[in-house]
Design an enzyme around this catalytic site. Sequence first.
Site, PDB file in Angstrom:
ATOM      1  N   THR A  74       0.838  -1.203   0.000  1.00 60.12           N
ATOM      2  CA  THR A  74       0.000   0.000   0.000  1.00 60.12           C
ATOM      3  C   THR A  74       0.872   1.252   0.000  1.00 60.12           C
ATOM      4  O   THR A  74       0.673   2.168  -0.814  1.00 60.12           O
ATOM      5  CB  THR A  74      -0.951  -0.003   1.212  1.00 60.12           C
ATOM      6  OG1 THR A  74      -1.780  -1.166   1.126  1.00 60.12           O
ATOM      7  CG2 THR A  74      -1.815   1.241   1.247  1.00 60.12           C
ATOM      8  N   SER A 201       5.444  -6.514  -2.626  1.00 57.45           N
ATOM      9  CA  SER A 201       5.636  -7.070  -1.279  1.00 57.45           C
ATOM     10  C   SER A 201       5.534  -8.577  -1.437  1.00 57.45           C
ATOM     11  O   SER A 201       5.071  -9.064  -2.470  1.00 57.45           O
ATOM     12  CB  SER A 201       4.599  -6.532  -0.296  1.00 57.45           C
ATOM     13  OG  SER A 201       3.334  -7.061  -0.594  1.00 57.45           O
ATOM     14  N   CYS A 325     -21.876  -8.681   1.244  1.00 59.75           N
ATOM     15  CA  CYS A 325     -21.686  -8.542   2.686  1.00 59.75           C
ATOM     16  C   CYS A 325     -20.237  -8.744   3.112  1.00 59.75           C
ATOM     17  O   CYS A 325     -19.816  -8.231   4.139  1.00 59.75           O
ATOM     18  CB  CYS A 325     -22.588  -9.509   3.427  1.00 59.75           C
ATOM     19  SG  CYS A 325     -24.306  -9.046   3.198  1.00 59.75           S
TER      20      CYS A 325
HETATM   21  C1  PLP Z   1      -2.195  -7.324  -0.443  1.00 54.28           C
HETATM   22  C2  PLP Z   1      -2.146  -6.523  -1.648  1.00 54.28           C
HETATM   23  C3  PLP Z   1      -1.976  -5.136  -1.583  1.00 54.28           C
HETATM   24  C4  PLP Z   1      -1.846  -4.391  -0.268  1.00 54.28           C
HETATM   25  O1  PLP Z   1      -0.600  -4.726   0.280  1.00 54.28           O
HETATM   26  P1  PLP Z   1      -0.118  -4.403   1.761  1.00 54.28           P
HETATM   27  O2  PLP Z   1       1.279  -4.935   1.811  1.00 54.28           O
HETATM   28  O3  PLP Z   1      -1.084  -5.113   2.655  1.00 54.28           O
HETATM   29  O4  PLP Z   1      -0.158  -2.944   1.959  1.00 54.28           O
HETATM   30  C5  PLP Z   1      -1.939  -4.444  -2.778  1.00 54.28           C
HETATM   31  N1  PLP Z   1      -2.055  -5.071  -3.981  1.00 54.28           N
HETATM   32  C6  PLP Z   1      -2.200  -6.406  -4.071  1.00 54.28           C
HETATM   33  C7  PLP Z   1      -2.295  -7.053  -5.411  1.00 54.28           C
HETATM   34  C8  PLP Z   1      -2.255  -7.172  -2.916  1.00 54.28           C
HETATM   35  O5  PLP Z   1      -2.396  -8.496  -3.022  1.00 54.28           O
END
Ligand code: PLP
Length: 384
Positions: A74, A201, A325
């Site tokens: 993020t 990440s 939901c």
């Molecule tokens: C999980 C995810 C995010 C958000 O990542 P964080 O490390 O939780 O901030 C953004 N894009 C994709 C494709 C994700 O799978």
Amino acid sequence: MKRIYLDNAASSRLDDDVLKAMLPYFTEMYAIPSSQFSHQDGIEVNDAIEDARDAVADYLHVKSSEIIFTSGETESNNLAIKGYARANASKGKHLITATSEHRSVLNTFKVLEKEGFKVTYIEVDEYGHITPEDVKAALREDTILISIALVNHEVGTIQPLKEISGQLEDYQAVLHSNLTYGAGYLSLDMGDLGLSLASLSTDKTNGPKGAGVVFIKDKLKINRLFEGNFNEGYIRPGMVNVPAVMGLAASVKMFQNNSGDIERIGKLRDRMIEKLLKMENTVLNGPAVERVANNVNISFFRAEGESIALHLDMKGISVVTGSACFSQSLEPNYVMMAMGFSHERAHGSIRATLSKYTTEDDIDRAVDAMSEVVQKLRDISPIK
Ligand SMILES: *Cc1c(COP(=O)(O)O)cnc(C)c1O
């Protein structure tokens, strides 16, 4: 009975070797890298972080100086997109992204719109594809940035980044990609994909939470988001999460020889899809080919995704649904709606995402449970 976890696109089990690589940085080497100018403890940790940077650079086929560590995907998306747009606004104020992007990208563009940028949202087809032609048609002379994820986070569609970047020669626009869903599954060569900016990440592929990467191609101008003590150059002040960064580096090293795992996961995915599609009134969401190896997304007509997911949870199986939901709003999943699905198809959808820890027995048990649950729900459904 052992639970069957099929929600790896949301979070995944940490790999044991990755955990081992992280542990010393909690209790033994706990100095911060920027203390390298003050003492030996700082020098040791700084050396470790620089080794981690080299490993990530190696994985992405870029220079170590082009890698910045952050707190996660993020932050990386916010930094790359806001940082680039704001630093280059004098060159143009038009941006391009797609309606199917992750919220961390879409909501970032929403903020930039409020700042006076114009954003074109490319629509995806029924399989979640973004075509190079659509990107080309949206390009303008004042376009400065395009952001397209390598893989769609709901249905696993792999996007043609190389073809998209291949048409940018006569334009000033640069291409950014959210690579998180794809890391560990696809080869990530920034030069080959034609990316100037990327975020990553590894917490969805057996890496740690709380660490991210931004790749910023040499000499690109980026504004930082925060003010504070400079740790990651001048671009990203604030404490580096050293154990998590060490874990992220260990996981990208692991990705470099995991082709056996990917092949096995892909076979399990195919087994699951094949078995589920034998049921009546069942369709695959997303593409049959050019689909990331661990993604299964199926809609069961005449059954609510929400009820299916709840019943599966009671049977010890973790999946998610695109039903309203579960998304904390009244609307069904926005990616499904962007793909042009009917409400019924979106509401009846179930996403199962596998990992290297998923076994054939897990898949067979999950499929049996799904058929049983869906059959039961259809039997009591008033709609025939
Ligand atoms: C999980 C995810 C995010 C958000 O990542 P964080 O490390 O939780 O901030 C953004 N894009 C994709 C494709 C994700 O799978």
